[in-house]
Design a protein around this motif. Structure first.
Motif, PDB file in Angstrom:
ATOM      1  N   PHE A  12       0.983  -1.345   0.081  1.00 16.19           N
ATOM      2  CA  PHE A  12      -0.033  -0.234   0.004  1.00 16.19           C
ATOM      3  C   PHE A  12       1.007   1.286   0.091  1.00 16.19           C
ATOM      4  CE2 PHE A  12      -2.846   2.825   2.770  1.00 16.19           C
ATOM      5  CZ  PHE A  12      -3.597   3.193   1.605  1.00 16.19           C
ATOM      6  N   PHE A  13       1.966   1.209   0.705  1.00 17.42           N
ATOM      7  CA  PHE A  13       2.842   2.258   0.913  1.00 17.42           C
ATOM      8  C   PHE A  13       3.764   2.617  -0.364  1.00 17.42           C
ATOM      9  CE2 PHE A  13       7.202   3.927   1.756  1.00 17.42           C
ATOM     10  CZ  PHE A  13       6.623   5.348   2.097  1.00 17.42           C
ATOM     11  N   VAL A  14       4.168   1.506  -0.976  1.00 23.89           N
ATOM     12  CA  VAL A  14       4.789   1.669  -2.258  1.00 23.89           C
ATOM     13  C   VAL A  14       3.896   2.030  -3.244  1.00 23.89           C
ATOM     14  CG1 VAL A  14       6.037   0.321  -4.033  1.00 23.89           C
ATOM     15  CG2 VAL A  14       6.627  -0.169  -1.368  1.00 23.89           C
ATOM     16  N   ALA A  15       2.721   1.469  -3.319  1.00 24.58           N
ATOM     17  CA  ALA A  15       1.747   1.797  -4.558  1.00 24.58           C
ATOM     18  C   ALA A  15       1.494   3.391  -4.260  1.00 24.58           C
ATOM     19  CB  ALA A  15       0.495   0.956  -4.393  1.00 24.58           C
ATOM     20  N   THR A  16       1.358   4.008  -3.134  1.00 27.05           N
ATOM     21  CA  THR A  16       0.847   5.423  -3.047  1.00 27.05           C
ATOM     22  C   THR A  16       1.852   6.462  -2.621  1.00 27.05           C
ATOM     23  OG1 THR A  16       0.422   4.919  -0.597  1.00 27.05           O
ATOM     24  CG2 THR A  16      -1.317   4.515  -2.360  1.00 27.05           C
ATOM     25  N   ALA A  17       2.918   5.972  -2.360  1.00 20.54           N
ATOM     26  CA  ALA A  17       3.897   7.094  -1.816  1.00 20.54           C
ATOM     27  C   ALA A  17       4.175   8.173  -2.805  1.00 20.54           C
ATOM     28  CB  ALA A  17       5.347   6.173  -1.341  1.00 20.54           C
ATOM     29  N   ALA A  18       4.232   8.010  -4.082  1.00 19.24           N
ATOM     30  CA  ALA A  18       4.528   8.894  -5.275  1.00 19.24           C
ATOM     31  C   ALA A  18       3.599  10.058  -4.986  1.00 19.24           C
ATOM     32  CB  ALA A  18       4.529   8.153  -6.443  1.00 19.24           C
ATOM     33  N   SER A  19       2.318   9.716  -4.879  1.00 15.10           N
ATOM     34  CA  SER A  19       1.441  10.905  -4.977  1.00 15.10           C
ATOM     35  C   SER A  19       0.588  11.426  -3.733  1.00 15.10           C
ATOM     36  CB  SER A  19       0.271  10.527  -6.034  1.00 15.10           C
ATOM     37  OG  SER A  19      -0.354   9.497  -5.675  1.00 15.10           O
ATOM     38  N   ALA A  20       0.795  10.564  -2.437  1.00 11.00           N
ATOM     39  CA  ALA A  20      -0.005  10.999  -1.458  1.00 11.00           C
ATOM     40  C   ALA A  20       0.759  10.415  -0.255  1.00 11.00           C
ATOM     41  CB  ALA A  20      -1.220   9.870  -1.455  1.00 11.00           C
ATOM     42  N   ASN A 108     -21.323   1.127  -4.471  1.00  8.64           N
ATOM     43  CA  ASN A 108     -21.430   2.492  -3.995  1.00  8.64           C
ATOM     44  C   ASN A 108     -19.764   2.890  -3.620  1.00  8.64           C
ATOM     45  OD1 ASN A 108     -21.771   0.700  -1.855  1.00  8.64           O
ATOM     46  ND2 ASN A 108     -21.807   2.474  -0.535  1.00  8.64           N
ATOM     47  N   TYR A 109     -19.042   1.914  -3.854  1.00  5.44           N
ATOM     48  CA  TYR A 109     -17.565   2.174  -3.875  1.00  5.44           C
ATOM     49  C   TYR A 109     -16.754   2.645  -4.864  1.00  5.44           C
ATOM     50  CZ  TYR A 109     -17.636  -0.152   0.818  1.00  5.44           C
ATOM     51  OH  TYR A 109     -17.930  -0.441   2.367  1.00  5.44           O
ATOM     52  N   GLU A 110     -15.930   3.489  -4.790  1.00  4.57           N
ATOM     53  CA  GLU A 110     -15.082   4.020  -6.102  1.00  4.57           C
ATOM     54  C   GLU A 110     -13.747   3.280  -5.887  1.00  4.57           C
ATOM     55  OE1 GLU A 110     -14.132   5.593  -9.687  1.00  4.57           O
ATOM     56  OE2 GLU A 110     -16.147   5.894  -8.569  1.00  4.57           O
ATOM     57  N   ALA A 111     -13.288   2.129  -6.747  1.00  5.13           N
ATOM     58  CA  ALA A 111     -12.119   1.358  -6.439  1.00  5.13           C
ATOM     59  C   ALA A 111     -11.080   1.744  -7.376  1.00  5.13           C
ATOM     60  CB  ALA A 111     -12.605   0.018  -6.589  1.00  5.13           C
ATOM     61  N   ARG A 112      -9.938   1.401  -6.806  1.00  4.67           N
ATOM     62  CA  ARG A 112      -8.772   1.449  -7.607  1.00  4.67           C
ATOM     63  C   ARG A 112      -7.792   0.240  -7.389  1.00  4.67           C
ATOM     64  NH1 ARG A 112      -4.708   6.288  -6.263  1.00  4.67           N
ATOM     65  NH2 ARG A 112      -6.156   7.468  -7.423  1.00  4.67           N
ATOM     66  N   PHE A 113      -7.655  -0.533  -8.368  1.00  6.30           N
ATOM     67  CA  PHE A 113      -6.922  -1.766  -8.073  1.00  6.30           C
ATOM     68  C   PHE A 113      -5.515  -1.167  -8.561  1.00  6.30           C
ATOM     69  CE2 PHE A 113     -10.827  -3.517  -9.447  1.00  6.30           C
ATOM     70  CZ  PHE A 113     -11.129  -4.569  -8.862  1.00  6.30           C
ATOM     71  N   VAL A 114      -4.641  -1.667  -7.318  1.00 10.23           N
ATOM     72  CA  VAL A 114      -3.186  -1.380  -7.381  1.00 10.23           C
ATOM     73  C   VAL A 114      -2.314  -2.111  -8.212  1.00 10.23           C
ATOM     74  CG1 VAL A 114      -1.157  -0.994  -5.696  1.00 10.23           C
ATOM     75  CG2 VAL A 114      -3.423  -0.381  -4.894  1.00 10.23           C
ATOM     76  N   ILE A 115      -1.655  -1.366  -9.127  1.00  8.45           N
ATOM     77  CA  ILE A 115      -0.643  -2.274  -9.925  1.00  8.45           C
ATOM     78  C   ILE A 115       0.703  -2.115  -9.519  1.00  8.45           C
ATOM     79  CG2 ILE A 115      -0.011  -2.288 -12.411  1.00  8.45           C
ATOM     80  CD1 ILE A 115      -2.971  -2.866 -11.988  1.00  8.45           C
ATOM     81  N   GLU A 117       5.016  -2.488 -10.454  1.00  2.98           N
ATOM     82  CA  GLU A 117       6.228  -1.795 -11.148  1.00  2.98           C
ATOM     83  C   GLU A 117       6.130  -2.644 -12.417  1.00  2.98           C
ATOM     84  OE1 GLU A 117       8.202  -4.680  -8.411  1.00  2.98           O
ATOM     85  OE2 GLU A 117       7.057  -2.925  -8.114  1.00  2.98           O
ATOM     86  N   ASP A 118       5.637  -4.051 -12.434  1.00  5.46           N
ATOM     87  CA  ASP A 118       5.598  -4.799 -13.718  1.00  5.46           C
ATOM     88  C   ASP A 118       4.479  -4.828 -14.358  1.00  5.46           C
ATOM     89  OD1 ASP A 118       8.276  -5.984 -13.040  1.00  5.46           O
ATOM     90  OD2 ASP A 118       7.545  -7.402 -11.789  1.00  5.46           O
ATOM     91  N   GLY A 119       3.285  -3.960 -14.064  1.00  2.83           N
ATOM     92  CA  GLY A 119       2.192  -4.099 -14.582  1.00  2.83           C
ATOM     93  C   GLY A 119       1.085  -4.943 -14.094  1.00  2.83           C
ATOM     94  N   ASP A 120       1.378  -5.693 -13.071  1.00  2.00           N
ATOM     95  CA  ASP A 120       0.410  -6.668 -12.756  1.00  2.00           C
ATOM     96  C   ASP A 120      -0.458  -6.117 -11.455  1.00  2.00           C
ATOM     97  OD1 ASP A 120       1.611  -8.673 -14.558  1.00  2.00           O
ATOM     98  OD2 ASP A 120       3.040  -9.062 -13.190  1.00  2.00           O
ATOM     99  N   GLN A 121      -1.624  -6.628 -11.242  1.00  2.00           N
ATOM    100  CA  GLN A 121      -2.396  -6.546 -10.152  1.00  2.00           C
ATOM    101  C   GLN A 121      -1.722  -6.945  -8.864  1.00  2.00           C
ATOM    102  OE1 GLN A 121      -6.411  -7.690 -10.232  1.00  2.00           O
ATOM    103  NE2 GLN A 121      -6.988  -5.716 -11.712  1.00  2.00           N
ATOM    104  N   THR A 122      -1.812  -6.087  -7.632  1.00  2.00           N
ATOM    105  CA  THR A 122      -1.120  -6.905  -6.614  1.00  2.00           C
ATOM    106  C   THR A 122      -2.225  -7.536  -5.567  1.00  2.00           C
ATOM    107  OG1 THR A 122      -1.694  -4.740  -5.393  1.00  2.00           O
ATOM    108  CG2 THR A 122       0.392  -4.667  -6.513  1.00  2.00           C
TER     109      THR A 122
END
Length: 143
Positions: A12-20, A108-115, A117-122
């Protein structure tokens, strides 16, 4: 169990650290304001809650993020006129009955699947709290 949680938090940290920023929600003050562990408060951007819906909206926000680690995406202005942080709050979706491999995301949930660095879903899914409150019918979007 703690190790799985830690690995998920690390991804979660790695996936979001760049923008949040990652923050721990200590409590929910009202339907649009979260108290963070570091003493800061964050105001949810982009939503307007009618007076008659505030208690139900607060209960929904509490159920979703109280005691959780969240990712906050900030707008151009990081703070509002009152000096509170303001942003879009993402939280990790636990899946069905806590099973991260079964995704039955409510409408009612707005979802984002985390990808990764290889472009695969985590296998990690993030939910936008701001949009979830709107899609639940408890708020309307604002500019």
């Amino acid at each position: 169990m703690c190790r799985i949680w830690f690995i998920g938090l690390f991804i979660f940290f790695v996936a979001t650290a760049a923008s949040a920023d990652l923050c721990f929600v200590q409590s929910v003050i009202d339907a649009q304001t979260l108290q963070l562990l570091d003493g800061e408060q964050v105001h949810l951007l982009g939503i307007d809650i009618a007076e008659e819906s505030k208690e139900n909206a607060k209960q929904l926000v509490k159920e979703l993020v109280s005691g959780a680690v969240v990712s906050i995406e900030f707008d151009v202005e990081k703070r509002n006129k009152e000096g509170l942080l303001q942003g879009y709050v993402w939280f990790e979706y636990e899946g069905v009955d806590g099973n991260e491999s079964i995704f039955s995301i409510p409408d009612n949930y707005e979802a984002r699947f985390v990808i990764d660095e290889d472009g695969d879903q985590t296998g990690l899914v993030l939910i936008l709290l701001n949009a979830t409150v709107i899609k639940s019918g408890l708020a309307i979007p604002t500019d």
